[in-house]
Each structure stands twice: as C-alpha cells, then as structure tokens.
Design an enzyme around this catalytic site. Sequence first.
Site, PDB file in Angstrom:
ATOM      1  N   SER A  28       0.826  -1.204   0.000  1.00  0.00           N
ATOM      2  CA  SER A  28       0.000   0.000   0.000  1.00  0.00           C
ATOM      3  C   SER A  28       0.864   1.260   0.000  1.00  0.00           C
ATOM      4  O   SER A  28       0.365   2.359  -0.204  1.00  0.00           O
ATOM      5  CB  SER A  28      -0.933  -0.003   1.202  1.00  0.00           C
ATOM      6  OG  SER A  28      -0.177  -0.128   2.395  1.00  0.00           O
ATOM      7  N   CYS A  29       2.142   1.089   0.242  1.00  0.00           N
ATOM      8  CA  CYS A  29       3.068   2.219   0.208  1.00  0.00           C
ATOM      9  C   CYS A  29       3.169   2.770  -1.215  1.00  0.00           C
ATOM     10  O   CYS A  29       2.789   2.115  -2.175  1.00  0.00           O
ATOM     11  CB  CYS A  29       4.465   1.785   0.637  1.00  0.00           C
ATOM     12  SG  CYS A  29       4.582   1.288   2.350  1.00  0.00           S
TER      13      CYS A  29
END
Lengths: 161, 204
Positions: A28-29
């Site tokens: 999700s980074c």
Amino acid sequence: MASLIRVGMADYKVGRSPSSLISYGLGSCIGISLYDPQSKVGGLLHIMLPDSNQARASDNPAKFADTGLPLMLNDVLKLGANKARLVAKIAGGAQMFAFSNATDIMKVGTRNAEAVKKILQRMGIRVIAEDTGGNYGRTVQIDLDTGVYRVKTIDRGEKTI
Amino acid sequence: MTDELSLTPIQLDALREIGNVGAGNSATALSQIINKRIDMNVPKVALVPIETVPDLVGGPDAIVVGVFLRVYGRAPSNILFLLPQHSAFYLVDTLMGREHGTTKRLDPMDESALKEIGNILSGAYLNAFFNFTHIAMLPSIPALAMDMAGAILNVVLVQLGQMGDQALVIETEFLAEDDGINGHFFLVPDPGSLSTIIQAVGVE
C-alpha cells in the site's frame, strides 16, 4: 560507476546520474520519484501513510506523504535540480488483502495515491506517469541517467513508465 | 496508554511466555494436521523499527505467502502467518496428498487449504492467549496473498505506522521435521492493545 542506492520503507534518497535508486516490496506504500532531466538529478521517496495529522513529534517525517515530499524536494534542489523542470512518477498504493468489509486502513493504498497527487499538485510538480492500485506488490527503480521508472511485479512482469 | 518503548524486562518476559504457549498450541495443531513433528523456536518478542520488519522473513522482495487475520475484541490485533513460497507449496502438497514438488502455483483449492491452516493456527494461538489473559479475541475470516514480503507486511505495518516508528512483534518460527516447511507466525497488537494485554497478565 553506476551505483544502485537502496531506499527503505519510510525513507528517501537523492542522487545524480549515473546512479539508480531502488525500493523493494511496496504494497500500500507509494514510491514517488522526482527527476530533473537536464541536470539528471532526482530522488525516490517511499511513504507509508498519506498525512502526519496523528503523528508524534518523534515520528520519522519520511513515513508520510505530506512531510516527506517537501523534505525530498529540498534535497533534490540542493543537489542542483531546477524546480520548474522537475517531474514526478508514482507507483504503489495496492490493497494486498481483499476483505469484503475492508476498513479504511485496508484502503490506505488508495488514500496514499490521492494524497500524493494532491500534494505534488500543490507543490507545482507535474505527475507524468502513474502505476497505482491493484492487489499486488511492486519494486520500483528510477534510473537517474534516463529518468526511466521501472516497476517490477511478481506475476505481472515488469514495466517502465 | 503504556508507552511501548518502556516495556520492562518482566513485561517482555510475560509476553514471551504467552507467545510461547500460544505458539506451542499452534505447532501441535499443525503437527496433527500434517502428521509430522514440528519444531518451534522460543518466540522473539521485540520492539523493532518498522522498516526492518521485512528483513525478518528474507528481505522485502522475497516471495512469500501470507495469511492475514484481523483480531477483534478488547485487544484488537493483527495476525500474519508467513511462509516462504517453497514452504507454502510443500505444505499444500502435504495437505493434498500430492508428491512434493507438484505444486507450482496455487489454485483456489490450495489457497483455501492454506487459509484454513492459518485459521487453525490462529485459533490455537488465541486459545492459549485467552487462558493467560482472559481477553477473548475473535479472529476474522482469513485472507491470503502471495507476493513480496515487504508488500504483505505493509498491511500490518501501516496500522502501526500511524502511531509510532516501532512495532512490537511476537514472532515464532515453525520448522517441520524434514525441513520442508518453515513458517513465521506474527501477532502484532494494535498500539492501544498492548496496555490491555500487559494489564491482563498483571505485570504492570
């Protein structure tokens, strides 16, 4: 000699040609690259969260989009980049696990992508390429000689944006 | 809220012991399912800088299978059972009664089997946890992903990252007798849950 500089989670690095900057395993980074094609100077930032509202004073600013981007911009400019020529490319922001009742925290990838674009716009930096979303991890690498941003995945091959 | 940075040695010991019993239960469950002896190490209980957590499982770009469960109750937490890809394939072959080396990719049935393993291990773990703390913890249905370790760990780390730069990780490594399987079981309490757990074991 061209060197490969590793950027960890919640971290950023800047450099110049012929180096490359790489960050492994983004879920999700988001990996945000800034690049000035003329001076061949750039940076790569690996953020985890959109904003530092709930952050404590001791927190690492490179963890958040809103505090990490200005830091990296500053360092890239110090290396000799021209702000008007800087362009950004972004990749990441996946949702790794599909839950039917996904909570906000599960959707943080989407919020990250939105926040990054908004902040870059506010800073007056153009986003010229993007590869975000999906449910798979990415490894990203920016070549500071060419500005090519390479996005590697496990099942979906590799692409350059 | 208990400051996570200031856990005393006794508190860390208590957490380690809970982890030990929980992991023991899980190892027994796994051993019964695949009918092999399972060894486990003494759980690591550590506060680690979150950016170094992916290194525990071979680096952020190592390919792993992760089974993720959200834990609800008074001490919300995340559970992540991570297997290197070859271990996951080996385990699936064992479960499905196939010759080892057959599985090259996971079909939906394989994924379902691995999720169920995650489910059983978590249930066994949380039962032990309850015996110690009397905190009832209910796991969600499991979710599975096969991808880069860093990307999968993101899911739990992001949640922690909202609160601080360090993660309390209760981690146990499982090893099957023939070395075909090694897995890492992580219990990662939400930042606020830690004080609840510490209070419940009475070592404030």
